[in-house]
Design an enzyme around this catalytic site. Structure first.
Site, PDB file in Angstrom:
ATOM      1  N   PRO A  66       0.813  -1.227   0.000  1.00  0.00           N
ATOM      2  CA  PRO A  66       0.000   0.000   0.000  1.00  0.00           C
ATOM      3  C   PRO A  66       0.844   1.274   0.000  1.00  0.00           C
ATOM      4  O   PRO A  66       2.034   1.243   0.297  1.00  0.00           O
ATOM      5  CB  PRO A  66      -0.783  -0.109   1.299  1.00  0.00           C
ATOM      6  CG  PRO A  66       0.082  -0.940   2.187  1.00  0.00           C
ATOM      7  CD  PRO A  66       0.806  -1.897   1.301  1.00  0.00           C
ATOM      8  N   CYS A  67       0.216   2.390  -0.319  1.00  0.00           N
ATOM      9  CA  CYS A  67       0.849   3.707  -0.211  1.00  0.00           C
ATOM     10  C   CYS A  67       0.953   4.049   1.269  1.00  0.00           C
ATOM     11  O   CYS A  67       0.032   3.743   2.010  1.00  0.00           O
ATOM     12  CB  CYS A  67      -0.004   4.782  -0.870  1.00  0.00           C
ATOM     13  SG  CYS A  67      -0.082   4.620  -2.643  1.00  0.00           S
ATOM     14  N   PRO A  68       1.968   4.720   1.748  1.00  0.00           N
ATOM     15  CA  PRO A  68       3.122   5.150   0.960  1.00  0.00           C
ATOM     16  C   PRO A  68       4.284   4.151   1.024  1.00  0.00           C
ATOM     17  O   PRO A  68       5.397   4.481   0.658  1.00  0.00           O
ATOM     18  CB  PRO A  68       3.516   6.444   1.667  1.00  0.00           C
ATOM     19  CG  PRO A  68       3.206   6.172   3.106  1.00  0.00           C
ATOM     20  CD  PRO A  68       2.065   5.201   3.133  1.00  0.00           C
ATOM     21  N   LEU A  69       3.955   2.938   1.476  1.00  0.00           N
ATOM     22  CA  LEU A  69       5.040   1.990   1.678  1.00  0.00           C
ATOM     23  C   LEU A  69       5.707   1.588   0.364  1.00  0.00           C
ATOM     24  O   LEU A  69       6.918   1.355   0.308  1.00  0.00           O
ATOM     25  CB  LEU A  69       4.479   0.761   2.388  1.00  0.00           C
ATOM     26  CG  LEU A  69       5.435   0.148   3.369  1.00  0.00           C
ATOM     27  CD1 LEU A  69       5.834   1.162   4.421  1.00  0.00           C
ATOM     28  CD2 LEU A  69       4.817  -1.075   3.999  1.00  0.00           C
ATOM     29  N   ASN A  70       4.899   1.529  -0.694  1.00  0.00           N
ATOM     30  CA  ASN A  70       5.472   1.192  -2.012  1.00  0.00           C
ATOM     31  C   ASN A  70       6.515   2.238  -2.418  1.00  0.00           C
ATOM     32  O   ASN A  70       7.562   1.917  -2.964  1.00  0.00           O
ATOM     33  CB  ASN A  70       4.360   1.076  -3.061  1.00  0.00           C
ATOM     34  CG  ASN A  70       3.301   2.156  -2.898  1.00  0.00           C
ATOM     35  OD1 ASN A  70       3.543   3.176  -2.253  1.00  0.00           O
ATOM     36  ND2 ASN A  70       2.141   1.928  -3.487  1.00  0.00           N
TER      37      ASN A  70
END
Ligand code: SF4
Ligand SMILES: [Zn+2]
Lengths: 268, 735
Positions: free
Chosen positions: B672-676
């Protein structure tokens, strides 16, 4: 250090900053910071440093947790009463971030132990509440070329600046310990907890920026806050040629403790 | 108000929280189980009759001030119509309380310096002490200051309320161990060393009940300054190694059994060294010196104290100062600090008041019985009624001299709440099938010995019908009154002659034909219903997390067997939610929460199907699939560690380096954002400026945000192509 999935998640909100990134996170993890005094200033500073992933946090404090501490020393809880402050602080740091390596010194910093204590640390946070200790830390850090964050709080007021080798020091502004009676003693003065919280947090922030090597530090700049008027300002000051320790003809050449009436109450 | 111990600062807050939970329960926002998990550690138990409660008040070493006792009586009168009860842990219990009043009582107790916290549940329980500490002529020293100071410290520490099981501490004022230090989880026996210094012999991991054990001695002598450090270490040891999963194997002695003696001692000393390094303050001992050693013990049959008698006792005690009262482990009351010259007058007054009798069989009043099946949900026999029957029998007959120190103990079942293991002669209940029907029966135990280096539990030497016990005891005690030598200890008499006598007498009561002749055998004492072992349901001695989890699994199991599969899905998914602190308002929310928190993380993705079906109300489950799901979740529960954590599923390596191509490739679909973005950034840090990276991103938010953020950091996005429902993005590292 290799960031594992949990680390990436944990620190994602700071890694995401261009100025931090994975490399910055690694710097933080390799850093060693000493906090002198697990009190009003040391509490927020310690908690923030732990949360940000400072790899090694040293804490030096000789006291046990007392009921009067809990109003502002937020690293200690009611359940910690009577416990050594360094123990209580370590527990909280580990609870926030089990990966932090905590080095505890259950003692007071003095002229004998200061040099050996600070020598392995990259940065020192002065969270003490009395003038002799503040002068001692200043002198030792200047002589041993250690960067440190100075701070003082009283009633609604707080001030802090950062010293790095070559920059102005505490004695550049205050060459000598203030004589008795000029500054009110702790028992007369009092303090609101969040004042310590703000200043201690500024110290943590300066530490992190110093380690990352980013932004402008409070070098030759004194951050002054008055919480009563809610007034924040910066006063620029210069390195003092006459400074007894970092000036052109320094008179202080060794680490020594200077006498000053010590507060009757417990240290903050 | 003069008090005995200092209350912890956060008690008031905890009481308010508890009160709020009661309101939530009454408004049906939380269920019974949830409330129970909080109620029991606050010292509130449900009685056998639904919706009435019992409240237990902490009274260290049985010491209460006269003004506290006065107020306590007033409080109880306000909320209950039932006698006060003195427990064998020297506490006071209030009965027949309404749920909403339990919180009110706590608030009123708070004002007079008393607390119910830790009256039940997996907590540090009331610390007990010898009945005659500080007033005995031949004690080593008064242990009361230690009982009080250690109590203050223990109740201040939040980990005292979240232990694997209950934790009992006791102090004795001398080697006779009248405070039962050798059979508590932790026990201290007062000692003075050759240098004249105060200290203690220390015993650990003792206890009665299932798999009973005499404590092992970890210090023959240790300075009294170490009391706190030792208690803290024992608590830490228990907290760390105690079995949180099976409450029947949770007490500290089970840690001893599982580690073995040597390893257990080693682990204790590891904790002890750690604790010593922490430099805790020493205990704050407050000496409550009283001027006079004179005292009178007022026998309270079964510990049941009427308001009337309580007030009479109070009016006498008031004359001897604040510190003149104590409840004893044999459930009596001591009035102390009585000047020698007044003692006879006071005795006379008490006789006139009907509080003591001129001459009587004191052992009947010292006898201890547990609550038994009348109020205890685990009970088999009516143990209190048996003791009443014994008393009635003896009081019709004449006085037996020479038996004052006899200890009779009765438990309604094999759990030793009536402390039958410490009896000179004792009984514990069971049911025996005779002629196809159950008869209330007891095992006879005898010959216990208690003392430093001496403690030995009573041995089981026979069995007998409840109905026959008063006669049996009369036979035996008539003989002992004659044959036991003055000053001979019961344990000695037992070895010398008593044992033989008992074995002989039992024979007389074991003729089977009696049972068909007398139908009274099939009734328990003073009960008009025929004896039955039905409805003897699980008790709630230690309600807690694990009970709640086990309860859900039990329900799920039952639903599966009744083929109510969608209900089973609810309970299976609800069981473990509590470990993550998740609150469920509606049962039907639990599958959703379970999916969010467990599936893909701790439980294989393939079970997501079941939950989807549940959510979409497609309830055509198949039994085998649900059984498998049940087993998976149960397996996960068994892998849970003591900190309630579960093992994580191994994630498939999503990174593939495509051979033949120079560029690095990463699949960030499903991140998921912002992990990507964070992960992309971290990969970019490992390559040189100008080098390329190819990533896969999900459609929607990820593809809208990540490339833009990368550009913001100075990287170049060379190409982004949509493939089915995801994107391939080619990046060149910038400065
Ligand atoms: S001994 Fe058995 S019957 Fe008696 S109180 Fe304990 S559990 Fe209940
Ligand atoms: Zn200077």
């Amino acid at each position: 250090m290799i960031l594992d999935d949990n680390d990436i998640l944990r620190y994602s909100r700071q890694i995401i900053l261009k100025e931090v990134g994975g490399k910055g996170q690694e710097k933080l993890f390799n850093a060693k910071v000493l906090i002198v005094g697990a009190g009003g200033l040391g509490s927020p500073a310690g908690l923030y440093l732990a949360a940000s992933g400072i790899g090694t946090v040293g804490i030096i404090d000789g006291d046990n947790v007392d009921l009067t501490n809990l109003q502002r020393q937020i690293i200690h809880f009611s359940s910690d009463l009577n416990k050594a402050k360094v123990e209580s602080a370590e527990e909280k740091i580990k609870a926030i971030n089990p990966k932090i390596n905590v080095i505890k010194y259950k003692e007071r910093l003095n002229a004998e132990n200061i040099a050996s204590t600070i020598k392995d640390f990259d940065f020192i946070i002065d969270g003490t509440d009395n003038f002799p200790a503040k002068f001692l830390i200043n002198d030792a850090c200047v002589l041993l070329k250690k960067p440190f964050s100075h701070a003082g709080i009283l009633r609604f007021d707080g001030q802090t600046f950062t010293h790095i080798p070559g920059g102005a020091c505490y004695r550049c502004i205050f060459p000598e310990l203030p004589p008795k009676g000029v500054i009110p003693s702790c028992s007369e003065a009092g303090i609101l907890g969040p004042v310590a919280g703000i200043i201690g947090s500024v110290q943590a922030l300066e530490t992190i920026k110093f380690i990352l090597g980013i932004g402008n530090l409070l070098i030759n700049r004194l951050f002054i806050m008055n919480a009563f008027e809610m007034n924040f300002r910066i006063v620029n000051f210069k390195k003092n040629k006459e400074c007894p320790i970092c000036g052109e003809n320094p008179s202080i050449k060794e680490i020594k403790e200077y006498e000053q009436p010590v507060c009757e109450l417990k240290r903050n | 108000m003069q008090t005995i111990y200092e209350l912890p600062p956060n008690l008031e807050k905890e009481i308010i929280e508890y009160e709020n939970l009661i309101h939530e329960y009454e408004n049906e926002k939380i269920d019974k189980q949830k409330l129970r998990a909080h109620r029991v550690p606050m010292g509130v138990y449900e009685q056998r009759i639904d919706d009435t409660f019992m409240v237990r008040v902490r009274i260290p070493g049985g010491n209460i001030t006269v003004s506290q006792f006065k107020e306590l009586i007033n409080i109880v009168k306000k909320y209950s119509d039932k006698d006060l009860h003195i427990t064998t842990r020297q506490e006071i219990q209030l009965h027949n309380i309404k749920l909403e009043d339990t919180a009110k009582i706590m608030k009123e107790l708070l004002k007079i310096g008393l607390s119910t916290r830790g009256g039940g549940g997996n907590t540090v329980r009331n610390i007990i002490g010898s009945h005659d500490s500080g007033i005995s002529e031949n004690e080593i020293f008064d242990i009361t200051p230690y009982v009080v100071a250690l109590t203050e410290r223990m109740i201040q520490e939040s980990d005292s309320w979240t232990l694997p099981r209950k934790f009992k501490i006791a102090f004795s004022n001398g080697p006779d161990d009248t405070g039962y230090a050798t059979v508590n989880d932790l026990g201290f026996i007062a000692k003075i060393n050759e240098k004249g210094e105060k200290g203690f012999a220390v015993y650990i991991a003792g206890g009665m009940g299932a798999n009973s054990n005499v404590g092992i001695k970890i210090f023959d002598f240790v300075s009294d300054k170490e009391v706190y450090n030792i208690a803290k270490s024992a608590k830490n040891l228990f907290d760390k190694y105690g079995n949180r999963k099976n409450r029947h194997k949770a007490r500290l002695r089970f840690v001893l059994y599982s580690l073995g003696r040597e390893e257990f001692i080693k682990k204790f000393f590891e904790e002890y060294e750690k604790v010593k390094k922490q430099n805790f303050n020493e205990l704050k001992l407050r000496d409550v010196q009283i001027q006079n050693k004179g005292f009178i013990e007022i026998p309270i049959f079964l510990g049941d104290l009427s308001f009337e008698n309580a007030e009479k006792i109070l009016s006498v005690a008031q004359r001897f100062g604040e510190n003149s009262l104590r409840f004893t482990p044999r459930q009596n009351i001591i009035i102390k600090n009585i000047p020698e010259k007044d003692k006879e007058n006071i005795k006379e007054e008490l006789i006139k008041n009907g509080l003591i009798k001129n001459a009587y069989n004191i052992f009947l009043y010292n006898a201890v019985s547990c609550a038994g099946a009348s109020t205890c949900r685990l009970g088999i026999c009516l143990s209190k009624n048996l003791l009443k029957a014994i008393k009635d029998k003896f009081e019709q007959n004449s006085l037996l001299l020479n038996l004052d120190d006899l200890k009779i103990n009765i438990s309604g079942c094999p759990n030793s709440c009536g402390q039958h293991l410490l009896a000179d002669i004792g009984f514990f209940g069971k049911a025996k099938k005779i002629n196809g029907k159950y008869v209330p029966f007891y095992y006879i135990v005898a010959g216990a010995e208690v003392g430093e280096d001496k403690t030995k539990f009573a041995e089981k030497i026979g069995e007998i019908a409840a109905l026959d016990i008063p006669d049996f005891l009369m036979d035996f005690l008539n003989i002992s009154a004659k044959e036991k030598r003055p000053n001979e200890k019961w344990s000695e008499y037992y070895k010398r002659d008593g044992r033989e006598k008992i074995l002989n007498i039992i024979k007389k009561y074991s003729y089977m034909e009696n049972f068909s002749k007398n139908k009274n055998y099939y009734f328990d004492w003073y009960d008009d219903k025929e004896f039955s072992i039905l409805n003897k349901i699980e008790g709630e001695c230690s309600a807690g997390l694990f009970d709640l989890i086990d309860y859900d699994f039990k329900l799920a199991d039952q639903m599966i067997s009744e083929n109510k599969l969608s209900d089973a899905v609810i309970y299976i998914s609800r069981a473990l939610l509590i470990t993550k602190g998740l609150e469920i308002k509606n049962d039907s929310d639990s599958p959703v929460l379970f999916k969010e928190n467990f599936i893909g993380k701790h439980i294989d993705e393939k079970y997501a199907n079941i939950i989807e079906n549940f959510i979409n109300k497609k309830r055509d489950f198949n039994v085998d699939e649900i059984k498998e799901f049940y087993n998976e979740v149960k397996k996960l529960y068994n892998q849970m560690d003591n900190s309630l954590r579960f093992p994580e599923l191994k994630k498939d390596e999503k990174e593939v380096k495509i051979k033949g191509e120079e560029i690095l490739f990463k699949d960030f679909r499903g991140v998921p954002c912002p992990l990507n973005f964070v992960k992309t950034k971290l990969v970019l840090e490992t390559i040189n400026i100008g080098e390329k990276l190819k990533i896969l991103l999900d459609d929607g938010e990820p593809i809208e945000n990540v490339p833009a953020s990368l550009k913001g950091e100075g990287h170049k996005v060379l190409k982004q192509t949509k493939i089915e429902n995801y994107w391939e993005v080619l990046i060149e590292k910038g400065v």
